[in-house]
Design a protein around this motif. Structure first.
Motif, PDB file in Angstrom:
ATOM      1  N   PRO A 196       0.895  -1.289   0.017  1.00 53.41           N
ATOM      2  CA  PRO A 196       0.082  -0.133   0.066  1.00 53.41           C
ATOM      3  C   PRO A 196       0.760   1.273  -0.015  1.00 53.41           C
ATOM      4  N   LEU A 197       2.144   1.126   0.279  1.00 51.45           N
ATOM      5  CA  LEU A 197       2.881   2.419   0.149  1.00 51.45           C
ATOM      6  C   LEU A 197       2.929   2.680  -1.104  1.00 51.45           C
ATOM      7  N   VAL A 198       3.068   2.139  -2.126  1.00 50.73           N
ATOM      8  CA  VAL A 198       3.261   2.592  -3.402  1.00 50.73           C
ATOM      9  C   VAL A 198       1.877   2.945  -3.964  1.00 50.73           C
ATOM     10  N   ASP A 199       0.961   1.983  -3.633  1.00 50.85           N
ATOM     11  CA  ASP A 199      -0.128   2.347  -4.261  1.00 50.85           C
ATOM     12  C   ASP A 199      -1.200   3.499  -3.694  1.00 50.85           C
ATOM     13  N   HIS A 216      16.378   2.954  -0.370  1.00 50.64           N
ATOM     14  CA  HIS A 216      15.304   3.420   0.834  1.00 50.64           C
ATOM     15  C   HIS A 216      14.313   2.165   1.009  1.00 50.64           C
ATOM     16  N   HIS A 217      14.692   1.488   2.244  1.00 50.72           N
ATOM     17  CA  HIS A 217      13.836   0.265   2.528  1.00 50.72           C
ATOM     18  C   HIS A 217      12.651   0.338   2.443  1.00 50.72           C
ATOM     19  N   LEU A 218      11.679  -0.140   1.538  1.00 47.70           N
ATOM     20  CA  LEU A 218      10.412   0.030   1.569  1.00 47.70           C
ATOM     21  C   LEU A 218       9.507  -1.049   2.374  1.00 47.70           C
ATOM     22  N   GLY A 269      10.049 -19.999  10.163  1.00 47.68           N
ATOM     23  CA  GLY A 269      11.298 -19.717   9.361  1.00 47.68           C
ATOM     24  C   GLY A 269      11.169 -19.354   7.855  1.00 47.68           C
ATOM     25  N   ALA A 270      10.206 -19.037   7.432  1.00 46.66           N
ATOM     26  CA  ALA A 270      10.171 -18.908   5.756  1.00 46.66           C
ATOM     27  C   ALA A 270      11.141 -17.598   5.611  1.00 46.66           C
ATOM     28  N   PRO A 271      11.699 -17.678   4.336  1.00 47.81           N
ATOM     29  CA  PRO A 271      12.930 -16.644   3.879  1.00 47.81           C
ATOM     30  C   PRO A 271      12.107 -15.295   3.914  1.00 47.81           C
ATOM     31  N   GLU A 272      13.049 -14.242   4.404  1.00 48.46           N
ATOM     32  CA  GLU A 272      12.371 -12.897   4.398  1.00 48.46           C
ATOM     33  C   GLU A 272      13.332 -12.188   3.326  1.00 48.46           C
ATOM     34  N   ILE A 273      12.545 -11.522   2.586  1.00 50.16           N
ATOM     35  CA  ILE A 273      13.173 -10.693   1.361  1.00 50.16           C
ATOM     36  C   ILE A 273      12.878  -9.069   1.706  1.00 50.16           C
ATOM     37  N   ASP A 274      13.890  -8.321   1.355  1.00 53.47           N
ATOM     38  CA  ASP A 274      13.564  -6.901   1.513  1.00 53.47           C
ATOM     39  C   ASP A 274      13.338  -6.073   0.139  1.00 53.47           C
ATOM     40  N   ILE A 275      12.460  -5.389   0.141  1.00 49.35           N
ATOM     41  CA  ILE A 275      12.366  -4.550  -1.089  1.00 49.35           C
ATOM     42  C   ILE A 275      12.931  -3.038  -0.925  1.00 49.35           C
ATOM     43  N   PHE A 276      13.509  -2.467  -2.091  1.00 50.55           N
ATOM     44  CA  PHE A 276      13.922  -1.244  -1.650  1.00 50.55           C
ATOM     45  C   PHE A 276      13.485  -0.284  -2.886  1.00 50.55           C
ATOM     46  N   ALA A 277      13.205   1.123  -2.592  1.00 49.83           N
ATOM     47  CA  ALA A 277      13.293   2.007  -3.807  1.00 49.83           C
ATOM     48  C   ALA A 277      14.611   2.736  -3.852  1.00 49.83           C
ATOM     49  N   PRO A 294       5.901   2.785  10.534  1.00 47.00           N
ATOM     50  CA  PRO A 294       6.997   1.760  11.267  1.00 47.00           C
ATOM     51  C   PRO A 294       7.202   0.787  10.510  1.00 47.00           C
ATOM     52  N   LEU A 295       8.525   0.095  10.598  1.00 45.24           N
ATOM     53  CA  LEU A 295       8.841  -1.003   9.891  1.00 45.24           C
ATOM     54  C   LEU A 295       7.909  -2.201  10.262  1.00 45.24           C
ATOM     55  N   SER A 296       7.363  -2.306  11.600  1.00 43.18           N
ATOM     56  CA  SER A 296       6.578  -3.232  11.872  1.00 43.18           C
ATOM     57  C   SER A 296       5.401  -3.313  11.193  1.00 43.18           C
ATOM     58  N   GLU A 297       4.962  -2.223  10.603  1.00 44.72           N
ATOM     59  CA  GLU A 297       3.609  -2.187   9.675  1.00 44.72           C
ATOM     60  C   GLU A 297       4.097  -2.401   8.125  1.00 44.72           C
ATOM     61  N   ARG A 298       5.300  -2.393   7.803  1.00 45.95           N
ATOM     62  CA  ARG A 298       5.861  -2.617   6.566  1.00 45.95           C
ATOM     63  C   ARG A 298       6.505  -4.090   6.436  1.00 45.95           C
TER      64      ARG A 298
END
Length: 338
Positions: A123-126, A177-179, A283-291, A318-322
């Protein structure tokens, strides 16, 4: 005279910009892009001998061999690779001229150029798109979809204003920028023999065919996902491969194999009975998305305003919401008679 300084060499360097036919650089860039003189000729709508001759003339002008080529080989030399990196940046700046010249100085207008990876869902982009268009109705949003690897190359070469993608290693020349952060899980479609079963372990996935992204490799941006797939010991080769989320999703729903997909992106498919979540749930893999932006790229006013609005939204969230899809299995949709 400075010891070891050759004034003739300096003069030759200065004259090169005037002697060089810049069309040769364009032909060289396309040759490198596609890795083939034949395909480059098709892209440029020229005859193959014309493109071969352009490469030969460029090498003669520069006095350097740029590509080692033979009947079954086509490999850029060190000089060729270095030239290619410079040429892509030059053409990126030229391509950006349209974005700069279309600006109206008394209004925020023009085109916002965004390169997006296929499974970016936030939703940050949308919400930024909605807010931006409401505030600046005379602008146009142009979104192209590409692989994360290509998007970083485009931003580095100034061929696009803003990139949104996965990142494995950060280039110090670019701004990141960590999205958001997303989690991947294994899924299968209704035709698959494991669909609907809740008594499974990772061991039950051993030897199954898989569907994957072409960046789902140990050395690429989806390394954590590749390591999870490797641990599951899927059969080789995969049943399907694509760089597009929709096509990976299509093949998975069709039952071709098990795929690792962003959990939050396919939640609706799980609820609608199109996909079924498989282990592991923890333990699912986490992936970071950046702008990503390039500080050396001249953004037009519309692009700069869009970046400012997106950065404000990131900072206010906050990151917890992202972080998306960190929970356990998504419950399938209940029938009306349940």
């Amino acid at each position: 005279m400075t010891p070891g300084h050759d004034p003739a060499f300096t003069r030759d360097e200065e004259d090169l910009a005037w002697r060089l036919d810049w069309n040769l650089l364009r032909s060289f860039m396309v040759i490198m892009d596609v890795g083939s003189i034949t395909e480059a000729a098709r892209r440029l709508d020229l005859k193959q001998p014309t493109v071969s001759n352009a490469l030969r003339r460029l090498e003669e002008t520069l006095g350097r061999r740029l590509i080692d080529r033979g009947p079954r080989s086509f490999e850029p030399t060190a000089h060729g690779q270095a030239l290619y990196e410079q040429v892509t940046q030059m053409f990126g700046s030229i391509e950006r001229l349209t974005a700069i010249l279309e600006e109206e100085m008394d209004d925020v207008s023009g085109t916002v150029s965004i390169a997006m990876a296929t499974h970016v869902t936030t939703p940050l982009v949308d919400e930024t798109l909605t807010q931006f268009q409401q505030r600046y109705p005379n602008t146009t949003i142009s979104i192209t979809v590409n692989s994360s690897r290509n998007i970083v190359d485009m931003i580095r070469a100034k061929r696009c204003g803003i990139g949104v993608c996965l990142v494995r290693e950060q280039d110090p020349a670019l701004d990141y920028h960590h999205l958001f952060r997303e989690y991947f899980g294994f899924f299968c479609g209704p035709p698959h023999r494991l669909f609907g079963r809740s008594d499974l372990t990772v061991e039950d996935l051993r030897g199954e065919r898989s569907v994957s992204f072409d960046t789902d490799r140990i050395e690429d941006v989806l390394r954590p996902v590749a390591m999870l797939r490797e641990g599951a010991a899927f059969a080789w080769p995969p049943a399907g491969v694509s760089n597009n989320l929709e096509e990976v999703r299509r093949m998975t729903i069709a039952g071709l194999g098990v795929a690792a997909l962003p959990v939050h992106v396919v939640e609706r498919d799980v609820r609608d009975g199109l996909l079924w979540r498989l282990p592991p749930y923890d333990g699912a893999p986490e992936i970071d998305i950046f702008a990503i932006t390039n500080p050396e790229t001249h953004l037009n006013r519309a692009e700069q305003e869009f970046v400012n609005m997106l950065m404000e939204r990131i900072e206010a969230t906050p990151l917890s919401e992202r972080v998306y899809g960190a929970g356990g299995p998504v419950a399938p949709k209940q029938s009306a008679h349940a």
